[in-house]
Design a protein around this motif. Structure first.
Motif, PDB file in Angstrom:
ATOM      1  N   ARG A 240      49.493  21.190   1.279  1.00  9.73           N
ATOM      2  CA  ARG A 240      49.300  22.314   0.346  1.00  9.73           C
ATOM      3  C   ARG A 240      50.548  22.274  -0.673  1.00  9.73           C
ATOM      4  NH1 ARG A 240      47.764  26.634   5.156  1.00  9.73           N
ATOM      5  NH2 ARG A 240      45.580  26.009   5.253  1.00  9.73           N
ATOM      6  N   ASP A 241      51.648  22.422  -0.245  1.00  7.51           N
ATOM      7  CA  ASP A 241      52.792  22.363  -1.307  1.00  7.51           C
ATOM      8  C   ASP A 241      52.674  21.356  -2.355  1.00  7.51           C
ATOM      9  OD1 ASP A 241      53.751  24.379   0.375  1.00  7.51           O
ATOM     10  OD2 ASP A 241      55.278  23.119   1.254  1.00  7.51           O
ATOM     11  N   ARG A 242      52.184  20.186  -1.785  1.00 11.23           N
ATOM     12  CA  ARG A 242      52.089  18.895  -3.066  1.00 11.23           C
ATOM     13  C   ARG A 242      50.866  19.433  -4.112  1.00 11.23           C
ATOM     14  NH1 ARG A 242      52.685  15.688   1.445  1.00 11.23           N
ATOM     15  NH2 ARG A 242      50.413  15.477   1.597  1.00 11.23           N
ATOM     16  N   PHE A 243      49.841  19.906  -3.530  1.00 14.58           N
ATOM     17  CA  PHE A 243      48.776  20.141  -4.310  1.00 14.58           C
ATOM     18  C   PHE A 243      49.169  21.399  -5.228  1.00 14.58           C
ATOM     19  CE2 PHE A 243      45.012  22.916  -5.409  1.00 14.58           C
ATOM     20  CZ  PHE A 243      44.178  21.859  -5.921  1.00 14.58           C
ATOM     21  N   ASP A 244      49.917  22.345  -4.662  1.00 10.60           N
ATOM     22  CA  ASP A 244      50.290  23.523  -5.305  1.00 10.60           C
ATOM     23  C   ASP A 244      50.991  23.107  -6.620  1.00 10.60           C
ATOM     24  OD1 ASP A 244      48.674  25.249  -3.750  1.00 10.60           O
ATOM     25  OD2 ASP A 244      50.161  26.032  -2.792  1.00 10.60           O
ATOM     26  N   ALA A 245      52.242  22.376  -6.224  1.00 12.74           N
ATOM     27  CA  ALA A 245      53.163  21.744  -7.212  1.00 12.74           C
ATOM     28  C   ALA A 245      52.377  20.888  -8.440  1.00 12.74           C
ATOM     29  CB  ALA A 245      54.041  20.794  -6.482  1.00 12.74           C
ATOM     30  N   ARG A 246      51.145  19.961  -7.919  1.00 12.50           N
ATOM     31  CA  ARG A 246      50.666  19.486  -8.983  1.00 12.50           C
ATOM     32  C   ARG A 246      49.871  20.506  -9.868  1.00 12.50           C
ATOM     33  NH1 ARG A 246      49.334  16.105  -4.595  1.00 12.50           N
ATOM     34  NH2 ARG A 246      47.096  16.935  -4.586  1.00 12.50           N
TER      35      ARG A 246
ATOM     36  N   ALA B 157      50.732  23.543 -10.590  1.00 15.65           N
ATOM     37  CA  ALA B 157      51.406  24.399 -11.542  1.00 15.65           C
ATOM     38  C   ALA B 157      51.887  23.262 -12.520  1.00 15.65           C
ATOM     39  CB  ALA B 157      52.640  24.940 -10.601  1.00 15.65           C
ATOM     40  N   ALA B 158      52.165  22.005 -12.315  1.00 15.42           N
ATOM     41  CA  ALA B 158      52.620  21.314 -13.366  1.00 15.42           C
ATOM     42  C   ALA B 158      51.520  21.032 -14.355  1.00 15.42           C
ATOM     43  CB  ALA B 158      53.084  19.679 -12.839  1.00 15.42           C
ATOM     44  N   ARG B 159      50.179  21.117 -14.062  1.00 12.22           N
ATOM     45  CA  ARG B 159      49.158  20.937 -14.973  1.00 12.22           C
ATOM     46  C   ARG B 159      49.017  22.021 -15.880  1.00 12.22           C
ATOM     47  NH1 ARG B 159      46.542  18.494 -10.642  1.00 12.22           N
ATOM     48  NH2 ARG B 159      45.391  20.342  -9.703  1.00 12.22           N
TER      49      ARG B 159
END
Length: 140
Positions: free
Chosen positions: A126-132, A134-136
């Motif tokens: 979830r953290d990795r997905f949310d970081a990606r 947010a970056a988008r």
């Protein structure tokens, strides 16, 4: 209006799809029994034995009386617990798992074991997905 029968080879596929659809519905319904926020907590609390309403209320704090009542009624309707009212003044009300409710213990334990073994990996995903995501958004 005329209808045509499915090609001969499709009968088995139609039966498989119908059975899979029926199975999926039954699984969704079963998972739905545990979908309320407090139903798993109630099942676990009653797994220790019969409890009175106020014992459940204390053990499940911060649950409200209204939500506990709604949860207990829904679980009684689903056949997962039994409500016993004793003819006393004031009435004593006790709740216990029904035989059907008791059968939920093994799947709950299995889900609990899975959660303990893999919960951290889910959080990391979830953290990795949310970081990606947010970056988008920042890149847009």
């Amino acid at each position: 209006m005329t209808t045509t029968a499915p090609p001969v080879g499709d009968h088995a596929r139609v039966r498989r799809v119908a059975e899979r659809t029926r199975s999926a519905r039954l699984i969704r319904d079963s998972i739905g029994l545990l979908s309320s926020k407090w139903s798993v907590d109630v099942l676990l609390a009653l797994g220790d034995g019969t409890r009175r309403y106020h014992e459940l209320l204390e053990d499940l704090a911060p649950i409200s009386e209204k939500v506990l009542t709604q949860t207990l009624r829904a679980m009684e309707r689903d056949g997962l617990l039994v409500r016993r009212v004793h003819a006393e003044v004031p009435p004593r009300v006790e709740y216990a798992l029904s035989p059907l409710g008791a059968t939920m213990a093994p799947p709950l334990k299995a889900l609990g074991s899975w959660s303990l073994a893999h919960g951290k990996r889910v959080e990391e995903a979830r953290d990795r997905f949310d970081a990606r995501a947010a970056a988008r958004v920042r890149a847009a």
